[in-house]
Design an enzyme around this catalytic site. Structure first.
Site, PDB file in Angstrom:
ATOM      1  N   TYR A  21     -75.648 -24.640  54.627  1.00  0.00           N
ATOM      2  CA  TYR A  21     -76.196 -25.377  53.475  1.00  0.00           C
ATOM      3  C   TYR A  21     -77.713 -25.232  53.432  1.00  0.00           C
ATOM      4  O   TYR A  21     -78.307 -25.080  52.370  1.00  0.00           O
ATOM      5  CB  TYR A  21     -75.807 -26.862  53.554  1.00  0.00           C
ATOM      6  N   PHE A  58     -87.088 -14.956  23.686  1.00  0.00           N
ATOM      7  CA  PHE A  58     -85.740 -14.684  24.187  1.00  0.00           C
ATOM      8  C   PHE A  58     -84.960 -15.992  24.051  1.00  0.00           C
ATOM      9  O   PHE A  58     -85.514 -17.079  24.232  1.00  0.00           O
ATOM     10  CB  PHE A  58     -85.707 -14.151  25.622  1.00  0.00           C
ATOM     11  N   THR A  59     -83.675 -15.874  23.769  1.00  0.00           N
ATOM     12  CA  THR A  59     -82.849 -17.036  23.388  1.00  0.00           C
ATOM     13  C   THR A  59     -82.947 -18.202  24.379  1.00  0.00           C
ATOM     14  O   THR A  59     -83.350 -19.305  24.019  1.00  0.00           O
ATOM     15  CB  THR A  59     -81.386 -16.587  23.240  1.00  0.00           C
ATOM     16  N   ASP A 111     -91.765 -12.812  32.695  1.00  0.00           N
ATOM     17  CA  ASP A 111     -90.300 -12.764  32.765  1.00  0.00           C
ATOM     18  C   ASP A 111     -89.993 -11.398  33.371  1.00  0.00           C
ATOM     19  O   ASP A 111     -90.045 -10.365  32.693  1.00  0.00           O
ATOM     20  CB  ASP A 111     -89.662 -12.932  31.385  1.00  0.00           C
ATOM     21  N   LYS A 113     -79.943  -8.380  36.058  1.00  0.00           N
ATOM     22  CA  LYS A 113     -80.260  -7.137  35.328  1.00  0.00           C
ATOM     23  C   LYS A 113     -80.817  -6.102  36.312  1.00  0.00           C
ATOM     24  O   LYS A 113     -80.053  -5.474  37.029  1.00  0.00           O
ATOM     25  CB  LYS A 113     -81.268  -7.442  34.205  1.00  0.00           C
ATOM     26  N   ARG A 144     -77.828  -8.991  17.752  1.00  0.00           N
ATOM     27  CA  ARG A 144     -79.162  -9.503  18.091  1.00  0.00           C
ATOM     28  C   ARG A 144     -79.942  -9.555  16.765  1.00  0.00           C
ATOM     29  O   ARG A 144     -80.757  -8.713  16.444  1.00  0.00           O
ATOM     30  CB  ARG A 144     -79.893  -8.568  19.077  1.00  0.00           C
ATOM     31  N   PHE A 165     -74.975 -18.048  19.017  1.00  0.00           N
ATOM     32  CA  PHE A 165     -74.366 -16.714  19.041  1.00  0.00           C
ATOM     33  C   PHE A 165     -73.246 -16.596  20.067  1.00  0.00           C
ATOM     34  O   PHE A 165     -72.319 -15.812  19.893  1.00  0.00           O
ATOM     35  CB  PHE A 165     -75.439 -15.633  19.316  1.00  0.00           C
TER      36      PHE A 165
END
Ligand code: PLI
Length: 495
Positions: free
Chosen positions: A78, A130-131, A221, A264, A388, A455
């Site tokens: 943990y 970005f969303t 980001d 990514k 998009r 979306f």
């Protein structure tokens, strides 16, 4: 003596395939039923009904044997897992930030960052929205302001760094609101909503200088920062001899911290992190991560996930990997472009973006052209893409009206190390088939609209039935056989 016909040398992927996952072939009738059941939203399709899945590059990459071996070394304590310390030191080495907080994925990091840095009424400038990033900024009481260069909103512009920030727009915002109301600016690498477009190091340096003069933080980001590094190496004068690893470090050196979706660049199926230079930011983030994600040494991840991400960093930053990854995107993009189909230029890092406005000029933006085109592509071949455009942009929280983005795109997103060149050929042929049938692609109406990030789960129905003729049949009529390059005749593929 035999002579090569051209001096061009091809590249190939720096890996070979050890394990495969069979994919299902479906008929057009089955796909039509599936998309109707999914209410014309490709997010609502079952993946077992998908042939080539280009929905996203997020969490869909193939891990290497080295990463899989790392899963066996998961330390599932943990607190204080060995894999956390391994991840921490790997991030420190490659990204250069001293303080690391793991999170379950990118939006976990965005949530915590927004909560610790944004006060109600603050302005958060960024190089296009970005969303999830913008939503977390808004939920913390902030207002997002787009300061990307104008070229980013123009699909045909060939600007090599469409992810750049417009310094005049940033200065104007500082003048208008005052630096005290701008806690940080958010700089996204390989800007997703603009077509995977990179920023240049020259631009980032100028941004950092301006922000330093006003005491504003620069938060990266870093989700696709390695891919951005590749474009800097390729396109920015003075960087061709540097490795992507060196360029990545230089990018991070110009920023005060980052949010990261490891799903990514980093070749893992789950994982993310926050990183800081400032110890006080780190302390605040560690206090909050235990509320929403998990203890600060696991942040919602299993020990094995952290190990896979640490190993993914080492592999993903290699020039050979990035060349093959971005080379595959270019391969698909060039094939589609060659037949005159409108796409976002120049080709970006993780996807090919179809320009749905130009593809379907008979539809208004209120008829959701990109959503309709993604559905048509699925019906045609089982290739799953993502909208998009207006649906992703959502509604303005103040006026409640649709936001109307200039870019109305369908994203063909390529998972890393998953598909072959033949999959790209089949995809390009399906796009071409939809283009030949474009008059038969009809507008949609939205029948269910979630309040946030609509979306993902919105429902649609076509205003009239789609009329999509199979390209093979069309070609047969013209007496011209269509083949998948190097493979069987098209009649053997999805029909
Ligand atoms: O999907 P997450 O929560 O791990 O990451 C959120 C996120 C943050 N920044 C950027 C630039 C992203 O692209 C991103 C997620 N992108 C997804 C899911 C995509 O399909 O592009």
């Amino acid at each position: 003596m035999t002579r090569r016909r051209s001096n061009k040398r091809s590249w190939a992927e720096p890996f070979k395939i050890k394990v495969v996952e069979p994919i299902k072939m479906t008929t057009r009738k089955e796909r039509l039923r599936a998309i109707e059941t999914a209410c014309y939203n490709t997010f609502l399709l079952k993946s077992s009904d998908v042939y080539i899945d280009l929905l996203t590059d997020s969490g869909t990459s193939a891990m290497s044997d080295y990463q899989w071996a790392g899963l066996m070394q998961g330390d599932e304590a943990y607190a204080g897992s060995a894999n956390f310390y391994r991840l921490e030191s790997t991030i420190q080495q490659y990204y250069g930030y001293p303080y690391i907080v793991p999170t379950h994925q990118g939006r976990g990091a965005e949530h915590i960052l927004s909560q610790i840095l944004i006060k109600p009424g603050d302005i958060v400038p960024g190089n296009m929205y970005f969303t999830t990033t913008r939503l977390h900024q808004e939920l913390a009481g902030g207002v997002f302001e787009d300061i990307i260069i104008d070229e980013a909103h123009q699909p045909d512009s060939l600007h090599p760094f469409k992810g750049n920030i417009d310094l005049d727009k940033l200065s104007a915002l500082i003048k208008k609101h005052g630096a005290k109301r701008i806690p940080y600016i958010s700089v996204e690498a390989c800007v997703n909503m603009a077509g995977g477009q990179p920023f240049s190091l020259a631009n980032l340096k100028e941004v950092k200088e301006l922000c330093d003069r006003h005491g504003i933080l620069v938060i990266l980001d870093a989700t696709r920062a390695m891919e951005n590094a590749w474009f800097i190496k390729e396109r920015e004068p003075g960087y061709s001899d540097r490795s992507c690893a060196q360029i990545l470090k230089e990018i991070c050196d110009l920023t005060d911290g980052c949010t990261m979706s490891g799903k990514k660049d980093l070749l893992v199926n789950i994982g993310g992190f926050l990183a800081f230079r400032d110890q006080d930011h780190y302390r605040k983030a560690s206090e909050l991560v235990v509320v929403y994600e998990g203890l600060h040494t696991y942040g919602g991840l299993a020990g094995r996930d952290m190990e896979a991400m640490a190993r993914g960093i080492e592999e993903a930053v290699l020039d050979d990997h990035l060349q093959a990854r971005i080379g595959q995107v270019s391969y698909l993009g060039e094939k589609i472009e060659q037949v005159g189909i409108p796409i976002v230029q120049p080709l970006g890092g993780h996807a090919v973006y179809l320009d749905a406005r130009k593809f379907l000029p008979h539809l208004t933006q209120d008829e959701f052209p990109a959503q309709a085109l993604a559905a048509a592509l699925y019906i045609d071949s089982g290739v799953r893409a993502m909208e998009r455009g207006i649906v992703s942009a959502g509604r303005d929280p103040v006026t409640g009206e649709h936001r109307y983005p200039e870019l109305e795109l369908v994203r063909l997103t390529i998972p890393r190390r998953v598909y072959t060149q033949a999959h790209m050929d089949v995809t390009a042929e399906s796009v071409e088939s939809c283009f030949e049938n474009r008059q038969g692609i009809k507008g949609l109406r939205m029948t269910y609209e979630p309040e946030k990030l609509r979306f993902f789960q919105a429902h649609f129905e076509p205003k009239a039935p789609f009329i999509l003729e199979d390209m093979a049949e069309m070609s047969a009529k013209r007496n011209k056989p269509v083949t998948v390059s190097g493979a069987q005749p098209r009649s053997n593929t999805n029909k």
